[in-house]
Design a protein around this motif. Sequence first.
Motif, mmCIF file in Angstrom:
data_model
loop_
_atom_site.group_PDB
_atom_site.id
_atom_site.type_symbol
_atom_site.label_atom_id
_atom_site.label_comp_id
_atom_site.label_asym_id
_atom_site.label_seq_id
_atom_site.Cartn_x
_atom_site.Cartn_y
_atom_site.Cartn_z
ATOM 1 N N SER A 178 0.852 -1.195 0.000
ATOM 2 C CA SER A 178 0.000 0.000 0.000
ATOM 3 C C SER A 178 0.889 1.246 0.000
ATOM 4 O O SER A 178 1.941 1.273 0.647
ATOM 5 C CB SER A 178 -0.864 -0.025 1.258
ATOM 6 O OG SER A 178 -1.282 1.281 1.603
ATOM 7 N N SER B 289 0.025 4.104 1.270
ATOM 8 C CA SER B 289 -0.150 4.854 2.519
ATOM 9 C C SER B 289 0.318 4.070 3.745
ATOM 10 O O SER B 289 0.651 4.658 4.767
ATOM 11 C CB SER B 289 -1.606 5.273 2.681
ATOM 12 O OG SER B 289 -2.429 4.143 2.596
ATOM 13 N N ASP C 290 -8.635 1.354 1.496
ATOM 14 C CA ASP C 290 -7.501 2.262 1.589
ATOM 15 C C ASP C 290 -7.290 2.891 0.219
ATOM 16 O O ASP C 290 -6.380 2.531 -0.506
ATOM 17 C CB ASP C 290 -6.293 1.409 2.041
ATOM 18 C CG ASP C 290 -4.964 2.104 1.880
ATOM 19 O OD1 ASP C 290 -4.910 3.325 2.067
ATOM 20 O OD2 ASP C 290 -3.980 1.409 1.566
ATOM 21 N N SER C 291 -8.169 3.845 -0.140
ATOM 22 C CA SER C 291 -8.107 4.343 -1.514
ATOM 23 C C SER C 291 -6.836 5.150 -1.781
ATOM 24 O O SER C 291 -6.355 5.199 -2.907
ATOM 25 C CB SER C 291 -9.358 5.150 -1.847
ATOM 26 O OG SER C 291 -9.366 6.304 -1.076
ATOM 27 N N LYS C 292 -6.247 5.753 -0.734
ATOM 28 C CA LYS C 292 -5.021 6.528 -0.944
ATOM 29 C C LYS C 292 -3.820 5.625 -1.205
ATOM 30 O O LYS C 292 -2.851 6.017 -1.832
ATOM 31 C CB LYS C 292 -4.706 7.355 0.312
ATOM 32 C CG LYS C 292 -5.407 8.667 0.363
ATOM 33 C CD LYS C 292 -4.794 9.484 1.475
ATOM 34 C CE LYS C 292 -5.506 10.800 1.608
ATOM 35 N NZ LYS C 292 -5.274 11.390 2.930
ATOM 36 N N ASP D 138 -8.185 4.094 -12.139
ATOM 37 C CA ASP D 138 -8.092 5.398 -11.473
ATOM 38 C C ASP D 138 -7.845 6.486 -12.507
ATOM 39 O O ASP D 138 -7.133 6.261 -13.493
ATOM 40 C CB ASP D 138 -6.876 5.422 -10.518
ATOM 41 C CG ASP D 138 -7.249 5.067 -9.091
ATOM 42 O OD1 ASP D 138 -8.447 4.948 -8.793
ATOM 43 O OD2 ASP D 138 -6.317 4.892 -8.269
ATOM 44 N N LYS E 237 -1.168 11.960 -8.027
ATOM 45 C CA LYS E 237 -1.188 12.568 -6.684
ATOM 46 C C LYS E 237 -0.980 11.531 -5.590
ATOM 47 O O LYS E 237 -0.309 11.788 -4.593
ATOM 48 C CB LYS E 237 -2.515 13.304 -6.454
ATOM 49 C CG LYS E 237 -2.571 14.615 -7.194
ATOM 50 C CD LYS E 237 -3.788 15.416 -6.770
ATOM 51 C CE LYS E 237 -3.968 16.593 -7.730
ATOM 52 N NZ LYS E 237 -5.336 16.793 -8.145
ATOM 53 N N LYS E 238 -1.568 10.346 -5.777
ATOM 54 C CA LYS E 238 -1.409 9.293 -4.755
ATOM 55 C C LYS E 238 0.071 8.943 -4.602
ATOM 56 O O LYS E 238 0.563 8.763 -3.493
ATOM 57 C CB LYS E 238 -2.184 8.032 -5.147
ATOM 58 C CG LYS E 238 -3.678 8.132 -4.960
ATOM 59 C CD LYS E 238 -4.308 6.767 -5.245
ATOM 60 C CE LYS E 238 -5.814 6.861 -5.358
ATOM 61 N NZ LYS E 238 -6.430 5.579 -5.691
ATOM 62 N N SER F 239 1.948 11.554 -2.751
ATOM 63 C CA SER F 239 1.750 11.596 -1.288
ATOM 64 C C SER F 239 2.017 10.236 -0.624
ATOM 65 O O SER F 239 1.636 10.016 0.531
ATOM 66 C CB SER F 239 0.360 12.135 -0.949
ATOM 67 O OG SER F 239 -0.595 11.368 -1.616
#
Length: 327
Positions: free
Chosen positions: A186, A188, A200-202, A209, A216-217, A220
Amino acid sequence: MKKMISGIKPTGKLHLGNYIGAIQQFIKFQDEYSMMIFIANLHAITIKIDKKELKESTKQLIGLYLASGLDPEKVTLFLQSDVPAHTQLGWIMTCNSHIGELNRMTQYKDKVAKKEENITGGLFTYPSLMAADILLYDADYVPVGIDQKQHVELTRDLAERFNNQYGETFVVPQPISPKVGAKIMSLSEPTKKMSKSYKDSKGTIDLLDEPNAAYKKVMSAVTDSVGIVRFDIENQPGIANLLTILSTLKGESIENIVKRYDGKGYAEFKKEVAEVVKQFLITLQAKYFSIMESGKVETVLEQGKTIANQIAYKKIAKVYKKIGFTI
Ligand code: TYM
């Protein structure tokens, strides 16, 4: 020609982990092996799933298989539920599996440990069905990500057990996973795997997508305070994961990427990963949308259904005889 089989469940959305861990391998091997790839829709109902969602995910999955480059001229693509022998052999494999073996399956144990509600009997016995999926086609190899390896190991045990009891019937298959990318994490929470079911979409890049949102994901994505781009899963899992993603999508070795970023910071590195992911999605999605409009999905499944049934029917007839069902 050696045989290979694999499948993906049409639940939730297909993500970059599924692509790198599984689909990319299918594409790589389709010229070398006699390959069967299916949509594991019988497995999809082991958890509660709405009819509309199942239909949509099924179509999407076959569209994504094709858009990724699986060639129906080389690979037999089919829907698991179109071949009744899966359920027939699935039952036989369930009766061939011990409770203790099924209890040890990590995916099932995790769901129990999380105290998830409505755990079904199907979820418990699903590795036996998965064994049937593989054994029906005499597959030598099963390309999967790391999380599915344990199920293929069980398949080996079940094949050997059956062969010992009834005489040589099944090929004992081997799992194969990519050296790089067998477990994409993942973004995040880089110590957890990227997952369809994990909310956990981030942290998850879905193959459908919006490409700028995916960019952006990546920008970050959680990293660390070490500040050096290097492959250290233990201490820098976030960076190791981004290196893996970049390496597999770009076809460049991790070693080379690490060299290129010697003395440079994370911002520049992340920008490259984000850009590569974005461009990958743009190309994939352009193909996907044109395939979805072409009506190709239905035709491909019809062809696959006929071929898969021919092979599977012969095998189940042989198994029935061995067991003593045919009098
Ligand atoms: P499924 O649908 O959960 O996953 C499909 C494939 O994607 C791989 N994968 C990953 N690889 C790398 N990183 C990740 N984060 C990641 N997440 C998933 C999985 O390992 C898998 O290869 N039980 C199977 C479907 C199945 C099957 C089979 C596979 C049913 N019968 C027979 C092979 C042979 C499943 O649920 O996969």
